[in-house]
Design an enzyme around this catalytic site. Sequence first.
Site, PDB file in Angstrom:
ATOM      1  N   LEU A 141     132.085  53.174 -37.678  1.00 36.10           N
ATOM      2  CA  LEU A 141     133.114  53.488 -36.690  1.00 36.10           C
ATOM      3  C   LEU A 141     132.694  54.684 -35.616  1.00 36.10           C
ATOM      4  O   LEU A 141     133.365  55.081 -34.919  1.00 36.10           O
ATOM      5  CB  LEU A 141     134.148  54.495 -37.703  1.00 36.10           C
ATOM      6  CG  LEU A 141     134.766  53.702 -38.678  1.00 36.10           C
ATOM      7  CD1 LEU A 141     135.844  54.591 -39.568  1.00 36.10           C
ATOM      8  CD2 LEU A 141     135.609  52.418 -38.000  1.00 36.10           C
TER       9      LEU A 141
ATOM     10  N   TYR B  43     131.496  52.956 -20.277  1.00 37.62           N
ATOM     11  CA  TYR B  43     131.949  53.144 -21.597  1.00 37.62           C
ATOM     12  C   TYR B  43     132.085  51.650 -22.279  1.00 37.62           C
ATOM     13  O   TYR B  43     131.681  51.348 -23.369  1.00 37.62           O
ATOM     14  CB  TYR B  43     133.125  54.017 -21.933  1.00 37.62           C
ATOM     15  CG  TYR B  43     133.740  53.842 -23.352  1.00 37.62           C
ATOM     16  CD1 TYR B  43     133.114  54.535 -24.551  1.00 37.62           C
ATOM     17  CD2 TYR B  43     134.978  53.404 -23.479  1.00 37.62           C
ATOM     18  CE1 TYR B  43     133.920  54.215 -25.781  1.00 37.62           C
ATOM     19  CE2 TYR B  43     135.588  53.289 -24.839  1.00 37.62           C
ATOM     20  CZ  TYR B  43     134.963  53.801 -25.778  1.00 37.62           C
ATOM     21  OH  TYR B  43     135.470  53.693 -26.873  1.00 37.62           O
TER      22      TYR B  43
ATOM     23  N   LYS C  27     130.042  49.486 -25.344  1.00 36.44           N
ATOM     24  CA  LYS C  27     130.803  48.811 -26.471  1.00 36.44           C
ATOM     25  C   LYS C  27     130.686  47.454 -26.211  1.00 36.44           C
ATOM     26  O   LYS C  27     130.323  46.788 -27.437  1.00 36.44           O
ATOM     27  CB  LYS C  27     132.153  49.105 -26.300  1.00 36.44           C
ATOM     28  CG  LYS C  27     132.875  50.840 -26.774  1.00 36.44           C
ATOM     29  CD  LYS C  27     132.321  50.756 -28.252  1.00 36.44           C
ATOM     30  CE  LYS C  27     132.766  52.131 -28.550  1.00 36.44           C
ATOM     31  NZ  LYS C  27     132.754  52.279 -30.282  1.00 36.44           N
TER      32      LYS C  27
ATOM     33  N   ASN D 187     145.546  51.957 -28.398  1.00 34.77           N
ATOM     34  CA  ASN D 187     145.657  53.369 -28.761  1.00 34.77           C
ATOM     35  C   ASN D 187     145.750  53.440 -30.273  1.00 34.77           C
ATOM     36  O   ASN D 187     146.917  53.057 -30.757  1.00 34.77           O
ATOM     37  CB  ASN D 187     146.733  53.922 -27.938  1.00 34.77           C
ATOM     38  CG  ASN D 187     146.435  53.689 -26.503  1.00 34.77           C
ATOM     39  OD1 ASN D 187     145.988  54.439 -25.991  1.00 34.77           O
ATOM     40  ND2 ASN D 187     146.704  52.568 -25.640  1.00 34.77           N
TER      41      ASN D 187
ATOM     42  N   HIS E 235     184.248  78.442 -55.585  1.00 33.34           N
ATOM     43  CA  HIS E 235     184.444  79.350 -56.560  1.00 33.34           C
ATOM     44  C   HIS E 235     185.226  79.022 -57.941  1.00 33.34           C
ATOM     45  O   HIS E 235     185.892  78.050 -57.725  1.00 33.34           O
ATOM     46  CB  HIS E 235     184.963  80.871 -56.067  1.00 33.34           C
ATOM     47  CG  HIS E 235     183.878  81.379 -55.066  1.00 33.34           C
ATOM     48  ND1 HIS E 235     182.512  81.614 -55.074  1.00 33.34           N
ATOM     49  CD2 HIS E 235     184.269  81.765 -53.729  1.00 33.34           C
ATOM     50  CE1 HIS E 235     182.126  81.927 -53.844  1.00 33.34           C
ATOM     51  NE2 HIS E 235     183.193  81.950 -53.053  1.00 33.34           N
TER      52      HIS E 235
ATOM     53  N   GLY F 163     188.272  78.117 -60.015  1.00 34.02           N
ATOM     54  CA  GLY F 163     189.563  78.168 -59.854  1.00 34.02           C
ATOM     55  C   GLY F 163     190.202  77.592 -58.281  1.00 34.02           C
ATOM     56  O   GLY F 163     191.499  77.386 -58.204  1.00 34.02           O
TER      57      GLY F 163
END
Length: 367
Positions: A53, A103, A107, A132, A278, A280
Amino acid sequence: MNIVVTGAKGFIGKNLCVMLSEKGYDSVIQIDRDTPKADIEQALSSADFVFHLAGINRPKHESEFTTGNTNFTESVVNQLKANGRNTGIMLSSSIQASLDNAYGASKAQAEELVEAYGRDTGAGAFIYRFPNVFGKWCRPNYNSFVATFCHSIVNDIDINIHDPSAPVTLVYIDDVCQSLMGLLESQSESGLKQVPVEYNTTVGEVADLLAAFKASRDNLITEHVGSGLTRALYSTYLSYFEPFKFHYPLPKYGDERGVFCEMLKTKESGQFSFFTAHKGITRGGHYHHSKNEKFLVIKGEAVFKFEHIATGERYELTVNADEATVVETVPGWSHDITNIGDEELIVMLWANEIFDRDAPDTIAKPL
């Protein structure tokens, strides 16, 4: 297996090494730019498979493309040839390998070296021309616009988009790593490989989704984050939170009865909230024509009362938190809920639609 990962501290490398460990591969040697040459040679000498990699894509000088991509790959395959073990190798290349730039050329040359190694030795030689790649731990402001957008939006930094309609092909890091690990478990043919799941979208669509993720903490409306590109982008977006951003407040509305709080709203599957009552206290006393609600008592004890608005038929049900019982409202039946216990009542609530103040479908009819 003895596995070697070059570029192990990079974005893909870090994720891959974690997932290899999760799969039980406990002999993984991680190589990065600081690893001494002798240690690299030693690791390669016993390798059963190499994930190559490592590479250069943002050099200070153009010559570094050749040094970091072509020459380093050449040294790796030469070492593997010298070992005579027919070690399989995977190369991280780029879609730019077919382009006429420094580049891309470096590669493409690395690809040729790996292909020649496979032909000469019969070893598996696999090449991925990644588009990407995005996901957690990708460095922003480097070579991923998704990472840059996520980091910027999370941190309230403006993003600049020259062409929102520009098409992009994305692959998610989890899919990348799953595909790479699959090379270890199958008799795959050498050559160009492709991550099975690719997402074709635009720069603008990605930016819009990320903006919607940010807005969801205020409007409480979540996107379809359970599958596909939206799921992957949402996970990636969240990974750019610093710990102090792991929480956010919700509006709560209280009165003499207790409190009501909305937690999450969906575009097509309603919303989640909770309320308290609450001792009741009775809440409700209304009916719906179409809306459905599901109640779950998670603390205390309550009696649910129902009355058919046309026939007058009545029904009562007592539920406590230990039972984990869902109580549903049915269109055309007025309903209320009374706290009959000695402690505060807490009830989780799901409604099949987002509450619309202009058309609430909630008609008062006390029982």
